[in-house]
Design a protein around this motif. Structure first.
Motif, PDB file in Angstrom:
ATOM      1  N   UNK A 120     -14.700 -12.431  11.381  1.00 42.87           N
ATOM      2  CA  UNK A 120     -14.038 -13.899  11.366  1.00 42.87           C
ATOM      3  C   UNK A 120     -12.625 -13.379  11.286  1.00 42.87           C
ATOM      4  N   UNK A 166       0.646 -14.344  13.318  1.00 41.68           N
ATOM      5  CA  UNK A 166      -1.316 -15.251  13.452  1.00 41.68           C
ATOM      6  C   UNK A 166      -1.731 -14.366  12.313  1.00 41.68           C
ATOM      7  N   UNK A 199      -7.511 -19.030  18.248  1.00 41.35           N
ATOM      8  CA  UNK A 199      -6.534 -19.168  17.503  1.00 41.35           C
ATOM      9  C   UNK A 199      -5.198 -18.388  18.852  1.00 41.35           C
ATOM     10  N   UNK A 249      -4.168 -17.086   5.058  1.00 39.73           N
ATOM     11  CA  UNK A 249      -4.210 -18.290   4.943  1.00 39.73           C
ATOM     12  C   UNK A 249      -5.125 -19.414   4.437  1.00 39.73           C
ATOM     13  N   UNK A 250      -5.708 -19.053   5.806  1.00 39.31           N
ATOM     14  CA  UNK A 250      -7.262 -20.064   5.505  1.00 39.31           C
ATOM     15  C   UNK A 250      -8.386 -19.568   5.349  1.00 39.31           C
ATOM     16  N   UNK A 251      -8.655 -18.314   4.936  1.00 41.21           N
ATOM     17  CA  UNK A 251      -9.897 -17.978   4.331  1.00 41.21           C
ATOM     18  C   UNK A 251     -10.172 -17.762   3.325  1.00 41.21           C
ATOM     19  N   UNK A 259      -1.267 -16.245   9.398  1.00 41.41           N
ATOM     20  CA  UNK A 259      -2.174 -17.623   9.269  1.00 41.41           C
ATOM     21  C   UNK A 259      -3.306 -18.137   9.263  1.00 41.41           C
ATOM     22  N   UNK A 260      -4.261 -16.916   9.620  1.00 37.42           N
ATOM     23  CA  UNK A 260      -5.573 -16.591   9.712  1.00 37.42           C
ATOM     24  C   UNK A 260      -6.291 -16.642   8.188  1.00 37.42           C
ATOM     25  N   UNK A 282     -11.725 -11.963  15.314  1.00 34.10           N
ATOM     26  CA  UNK A 282     -12.682 -13.286  15.885  1.00 34.10           C
ATOM     27  C   UNK A 282     -11.441 -14.311  16.156  1.00 34.10           C
ATOM     28  N   UNK A 283     -11.097 -15.195  14.632  1.00 35.93           N
ATOM     29  CA  UNK A 283     -10.348 -16.489  14.783  1.00 35.93           C
ATOM     30  C   UNK A 283      -8.732 -15.808  15.276  1.00 35.93           C
TER      31      UNK A 283
END
Lengths: 403, 310
Positions: A343, A395, A351, A401-403, A398-399, A346-347
């Motif tokens: 994940x 990046x 992104x 931080x949302x997981x 950021x990624x 891919x993100x």
């Protein structure tokens, strides 16, 4: 040490002109410069003939170009003569060639490390089943570095016929102390095969100085085309080995019952060869020589040092291998417990266009042992820049931080 | 759930856009594995989750986080909405096929297959030709004496009653279809003129008198009144030429239309038609089932033939 001229380099790699893509999957395969593609195109357009067989002018040109490439590659790795260079499809084929040509018998011992790529694991597993050889695994230290002590002990305990190890691991970028490993193997009368797939493209490897018996590496990881690889072997050893694949262009003559094999390397290069690939690989080595391996190594170290420091602060993130980036080539392989590595990869792609590898990197055995689901692997090459690495860190944060 | 919903959506998109076919195949593989109780190891869901989260991340970190954390719930909502959409789409298609309107018989809401609502449009009494706004469910033939209107094939098993206006665009549009229906099927056909515009009011007594004078010629006259332009049939002189062409005695017709009998018959018929709760034309009854507005032929034929239609 040469400086890398990014303005010139950018012109040579069409993908580098795309600001929305950042190629960080160089351990899988690198990009190819225009010069390599042009050399291959030239073969297909100007002299698309067979090498080493026909006598006409195009065939002669193919033979000449391929032999020139062989010489360039031999010089690149410090081989004494170009006949020590056998063209294969890739590292896997090189390892399989040695494995199948050594006439291994029941009870013969083969030593590997515990973090070999499947290409240097599965052949031995097959021979354990088929021939009854003994496959001994040298465990790594807790920090994933090579355990010279354990290796020595195992060499003393077993009378190994062959030591087969990756010079630099594709898993974490950690290199073995190849010179010591080779020396110890020889002291214990064992042959030494090095998997140089992740080493040859990134730093100077001199087979003469190392005194290694065999070295296998791939073209696609060093700017060359896919489908072409190299097996280096000491000439007298190559002469002794039985050919693995036989047939067209491996013999000087044959009757209905007998055959006369050609000397190395021809006896190992069965069938029509990938001439475009060979020529392309020769051009790739020329390119690497122009850039300079020391400059490549320095660039990778700078990027690895930056990235290691920048991402170490991410909560829970663990980097495989030792903390010191100097020991990890251009590879940063990391995971965050509880977060899906696929994940994340891919993100990153979706992104911000960062192309990284995720998974177990064909070293399933190590992941099974450590019970780690997989990692995200960033692998740099000389055309990657610090700006890209900085953007990557941004990046990634950021990624995560949302997981 | 996500796989199923994605498969449905992607399959539809893939029909029109080849770029989505690989994704649709992946979704199919995922669904197939689920329904055959095989381990779902395609990674399709995770891949889509990451791709969508990644895209969202560029727009809003908050939205991406929300999407990522509530993916399962959002998948369920997506699944339910997809199933709901399929159901309503299916129902709409069924209704359109059966009744000419996605919303069902005589229901004039929006229909994507008939976006202008042509199949439900009527000319309202006293008004211009616009979409009908009456109570479609109340139209009926109960208590209406249809025997006083011009009819053919009296005694036939099936009946078709057309209440229409010669100057109504929608009756004129429906007329050829209805004509085909009554020609191809033996039905007791009744026509009732219900003028929704003043310019054809004068045709009421003329129709009554023409049918009384010559019922056979009346049907030819009726056809001609629908076939000729609205402007022409609004002129008495033009209608007179039609009457003459069909062999009518103009003087006798004139005498009939000014008679108290004709006046009273016109009123009687109007009163009778009002009992149908008509609010616009055309209004068609096939075996007593009311249809408001011009419908496709298949709708008329299906209602007329019932199960035999299939």
């Amino acid at each position: 040490m040469k400086q890398i001229n990014y303005i010139d380099i950018k012109k040579d790699f069409s993908l580098l002109g795309n600001p929305n893509l950042h190629y960080f999957d160089n351990a899988c395969q690198t990009l190819r410069p225009r010069q390599v593609i042009e050399a291959m195109t030239k073969y297909y357009e100007d002299y698309p003939a067979c090498g080493g067989r026909s006598m006409h002018r195009l065939a002669a040109q193919v033979t000449k170009q391929c032999e020139e490439a062989r010489q360039i590659i031999a010089s690149f790795i410090g081989a004494k003569r170009k006949e020590e260079i056998v063209f294969t499809r890739n590292t896997t084929e090189g390892i399989n060639l040695v494995a199948n040509s050594l006439n291994l018998k029941a009870g013969d011992v083969v030593l590997t490390t515990d973090k070999e790529h499947n290409s240097n694991l599965i052949p031995w597993q097959m021979f354990v089943k088929k021939l009854g050889i003994i496959h001994v695994i040298v465990p790594s230290k807790p920090d994933n570095t090579f355990d010279l002590e354990a290796y020595t002990q195992l060499l003393e305990k077993h009378s190994a016929k062959l030591v087969s190890m990756a010079m630099t691991s594709n898993l974490d970028g950690v290199s073995i102390p190849a010179d010591k490993v080779v020396k110890l193997a020889h002291q214990h009368k064992a042959l030494m095969l090095l998997d140089g797939a992740q080493a040859v493209p990134h730093h100077s490897v001199n087979v003469g100085k190392l005194d290694v018996d065999f070295l296998a590496f791939s073209g696609h990881k060093m700017l060359g085309p896919s489908g072409i690889g190299v097996l280096y072997g000491k000439f007298h050893l190559l002469e002794e080995l039985s050919p693995f694949l036989v047939g067209g262009d491996t013999v000087s003559s044959s009757t209905y019952t007998t055959q006369e094999f050609l000397p190395p390397p021809e006896k190992f290069e069965a069938g029509l060869q990938d001439y475009a690939g060979i020529i392309g690989l020769g051009e790739a080595v020329n390119y690497l020589n122009r850039v300079g391996l020391s400059a490549i190594e320095a660039q990778e170290l700078e990027l690895n040092t930056y990235l290691t420091e920048a991402i170490s602060s991410i909560d829970g993130l663990k980097i495989l291998g030792p903390e010191d980036p100097k020991t990890r080539s251009g590879i940063v392989s990391f995971y965050i417990p509880g977060k899906d590595h696929h994940q994340i990869a891919l993100m990153l792609d979706e992104s911000a266009g960062f192309l990284v590898r995720s998974g177990q990197h064909c070293v399933h055995s190590w992941f099974a042992l450590k019970q780690i689901p997989g990692t995200v692997r960033v692998s740099f090459y000389f055309y990657n820049t610090l700006e890209e690495a900085e953007a990557f860190v941004h990046s990634l944060k950021k990624v995560v931080s949302i997981l | 759930m996500f796989c199923i919903a994605s498969f449905i959506i992607l399959s539809i998109i893939a029909i029109f856009n080849a770029a989505y076919r690989d994704l649709a195949r992946e979704a199919y593989d995922c669904v197939f594995r689920r329904i055959t109780f095989k381990p779902c190891n395609t990674g399709f869901k995770e891949k889509m989750k990451a791709k969508l989260s990644g895209q969202l991340l560029n727009r809003s970190v908050r939205a991406a986080r929300f999407f990522n954390h509530h993916f399962e719930l959002l998948s369920w909502i997506f699944f339910i909405l997809t199933i709901g959409s399929i159901f309503w789409t299916g129902k709409g298609l069924f209704n359109f096929y059966m009744y000419g309107s996605c919303n069902g018989l005589n229901k004039s809401g929006f229909c994507a297959l008939d976006p202008k609502g042509e199949n439900n449009k009527v000319s309202q009494a006293g008004g211009s030709c616009t979409s009908g706004t009456g109570d479609e469910s109340k139209v009926t033939l109960n208590g209406v004496n249809t025997s006083i209107f011009p009819s053919i094939n009296i005694g036939a098993k099936d009946s078709v009653v057309l209440i229409g206006c010669y100057s109504c665009d929608y009756t004129r549009k429906a007329y050829p279809t209805i004509k085909k229906l009554i020609t191809e099927n033996k039905v007791n056909y009744t026509f009732a003129h219900y003028p929704v515009k003043e310019e054809t009011l004068y045709l009421l007594p003329i129709g009554y008198c023409a049918y009384k004078q010559n019922p056979t010629a009346y049907w030819q006259l009726n056809d001609q009144l629908f076939e000729n332009s609205k402007e022409d049939i609004a002129k008495r002189e033009f209608v007179d030429t039609l009457l003459q062409k069909n062999g009518y005695d103009i003087e006798a017709i004139n005498s009939c239309i000014s008679s108290p009998e004709a006046q009273s018959a016109v009123v009687e018929r109007r009163i009778e038609l009002e009992k149908t709760n008509i609010y616009g034309t055309p209004l068609l009854f096939i075996n007593n089932k009311g249809l408001v507005g011009p419908k496709p032929y298949r709708v008329y034929e299906r209602i007329l033939k019932g199960f035999k239609f299939w």
